[in-house]
Design a protein around this motif. Sequence first.
Motif, short mmCIF file in Angstrom:
data_model
loop_
_atom_site.label_atom_id
_atom_site.label_comp_id
_atom_site.label_asym_id
_atom_site.label_seq_id
_atom_site.Cartn_x
_atom_site.Cartn_y
_atom_site.Cartn_z
N VAL A 185 0.80 -1.22 0.00
CA VAL A 185 0.00 0.00 0.00
C VAL A 185 0.84 1.28 0.00
N GLY A 186 2.15 1.14 -0.21
CA GLY A 186 2.97 2.34 -0.36
C GLY A 186 3.23 3.07 0.93
N LEU A 187 3.59 2.34 1.99
CA LEU A 187 3.93 2.97 3.26
C LEU A 187 5.23 2.37 3.77
N THR A 188 5.62 2.79 4.98
CA THR A 188 6.78 2.23 5.63
C THR A 188 6.32 1.19 6.63
N SER A 189 7.14 0.20 6.89
CA SER A 189 6.72 -0.82 7.86
C SER A 189 6.55 -0.18 9.24
N VAL A 190 7.34 0.82 9.53
CA VAL A 190 7.18 1.52 10.81
C VAL A 190 5.80 2.14 10.90
N HIS A 191 5.39 2.77 9.83
CA HIS A 191 4.09 3.43 9.87
C HIS A 191 2.96 2.40 9.90
N VAL A 192 3.14 1.32 9.19
CA VAL A 192 2.14 0.25 9.24
C VAL A 192 1.98 -0.20 10.69
N SER A 193 3.07 -0.35 11.38
CA SER A 193 3.01 -0.77 12.78
C SER A 193 2.19 0.21 13.60
N ARG A 194 2.42 1.50 13.37
CA ARG A 194 1.66 2.50 14.13
C ARG A 194 0.17 2.42 13.83
N VAL A 195 -0.16 2.31 12.58
CA VAL A 195 -1.58 2.25 12.21
C VAL A 195 -2.23 1.00 12.80
N LEU A 196 -1.51 -0.12 12.74
CA LEU A 196 -2.10 -1.35 13.29
C LEU A 196 -2.28 -1.23 14.81
N SER A 197 -1.35 -0.54 15.47
CA SER A 197 -1.52 -0.32 16.91
C SER A 197 -2.81 0.46 17.15
N LEU A 198 -3.00 1.48 16.34
CA LEU A 198 -4.21 2.28 16.45
C LEU A 198 -5.46 1.43 16.27
N PHE A 199 -5.47 0.62 15.21
CA PHE A 199 -6.61 -0.25 14.95
C PHE A 199 -6.86 -1.16 16.16
N ARG A 200 -5.79 -1.63 16.75
CA ARG A 200 -5.91 -2.54 17.90
C ARG A 200 -6.53 -1.80 19.07
N GLU A 201 -5.96 -0.63 19.38
CA GLU A 201 -6.47 0.18 20.50
C GLU A 201 -7.94 0.51 20.32
N ARG A 202 -8.31 0.85 19.09
CA ARG A 202 -9.69 1.25 18.84
C ARG A 202 -10.63 0.05 18.72
N GLY A 203 -10.08 -1.14 18.87
CA GLY A 203 -10.94 -2.32 18.81
C GLY A 203 -11.52 -2.57 17.43
N ILE A 204 -10.70 -2.41 16.41
CA ILE A 204 -11.20 -2.63 15.05
C ILE A 204 -10.71 -3.98 14.52
N VAL A 205 -9.41 -4.13 14.43
CA VAL A 205 -8.84 -5.42 14.03
C VAL A 205 -7.53 -5.65 14.79
N VAL A 206 -7.18 -6.90 14.90
CA VAL A 206 -5.88 -7.25 15.49
C VAL A 206 -5.19 -8.22 14.54
N LEU A 207 -4.00 -7.85 14.11
CA LEU A 207 -3.22 -8.76 13.26
C LEU A 207 -2.05 -9.29 14.06
N SER A 208 -1.97 -10.59 14.17
CA SER A 208 -0.91 -11.17 15.00
C SER A 208 -0.77 -12.64 14.70
N GLU A 209 0.46 -13.09 14.63
CA GLU A 209 0.72 -14.51 14.42
C GLU A 209 0.10 -15.04 13.15
N GLY A 210 0.06 -14.21 12.13
CA GLY A 210 -0.47 -14.70 10.87
C GLY A 210 -1.98 -14.80 10.84
N VAL A 211 -2.66 -14.23 11.83
CA VAL A 211 -4.12 -14.25 11.84
C VAL A 211 -4.65 -12.83 12.00
N LEU A 212 -5.61 -12.49 11.16
CA LEU A 212 -6.27 -11.19 11.28
C LEU A 212 -7.60 -11.41 11.98
#
Lengths: 177, 177
Positions: B136-163
């Motif tokens: 999607v044209g981002l940095t892995s660092v930024h992806v990490s931040r966005v995923l943290s946000l999604f996790r905090e907001r209770g939207i999705v959790v990606l971990s261990e190969g499972v979304l």
Amino acid sequence: MLCAGWAFRYVQLADGARQIQRFLLDGDLFSSLSIFEDASHFSVKALTDVRICGFPRSEIREKCYGDRGLQSAVAQSCVADGRDTAKLIAVLGRCSAEQRIAHLFLHLMERIAARQVIRDRRYPLPLRHQHIADAVGLTSVHVSRVLSLFRERGIVVLSEGVLEVIDVRALEGIGLL
Amino acid sequence: MLCAGWAFRYVQLADGARQIQRFLLDGDLFSSLSIFEDASHFSVKALTDVRICGFPRSEIREKCYGDRGLQSAVAQSCVADGRDTAKLIAVLGRCSAEQRIAHLFLHLMERIAARQVIRDRRYPLPLRHQHIADAVGLTSVHVSRVLSLFRERGIVVLSEGVLEVIDVRALEGIGLL
DNA sequence: CGATCGGTTGATATGAATCAACGTGCGTGG
DNA sequence: CCACGCACGTTGATTCATATCAACCGATCG
């Protein structure tokens, strides 16, 4: 099919933003693949006066079965479209503003040159800054700044619907994929 | 054709950056259009163990002439590919980081769900942050931040190969095109 | 046990967007 | 023929999103 003139294919996003997928030149199908789709998911808008002609999809599809030449021509058109599209993805995903615009120009120059003789490195290009912006994912303000830069550095000048290419090498250098 | 496992199709840019064009799931052709091209302009890499099988292009093309079913299947595959590609262009050109990732997830969820039963809204997704970034044209660092946000907001959790999708609505809300 | 890889987090830098003002050319209607 | 409005481009100031740089942590693996 666009018989004469310039147009572009685009989609309108929910927030009003517009993404231009492809500029259409004379002889281009609006979308090769749409021969095989019954619902289109894009819009087309003219940039200049245009002439167009239409074919019923079903008829083309039908003719393809019997006619290897036609089938092959359609396939080649789809492939060319797909190749450009894939390149655009890489450009949008990974390139800076200058690179994006350089790519757009190089891409269009190639397609224009395939249709007409180019004199004095002047390419007809009836685009507003906003069109460029919508094609490469920038703001028209930023497009203006980048074009000013290109002008200052003696690379290209876009004005009055004509792109004058002063230093192709420099342009290609910027646009390296 | 990828018979089993996960892979992705990508191009490598001059500066070392990588643009992922499409993730491949079981049953996917590496690229439908490449049936009609003799030189490929992309690479493919496996994400998991895979099983693949190959066909000579010329043979497929040949069979297409006689077989309306096959021809139509090939065309539909090209259309589907083209539609996804066009959507990706709009996403890359016009969407924020959160929207890009939301789109990627929704897109993949749809394709995964078409192949297997999903239990507890848990989708297998063997991607590293770097893969998402390159898609999607981002940095892995930024992806990490966005995923943290999604996790905090209770939207999705990606971990261990499972979304794990906790709030589809919210995800769709973010991903609105 | 150390090395490497993937993810997280913080500080800082940078490219592009946004906001705003201004100029210019052009078409239109008075 | 003039005056106005409008579309387009330019430029400057500022903000914002994302990249970059760097440190750290835990897991995995040889």
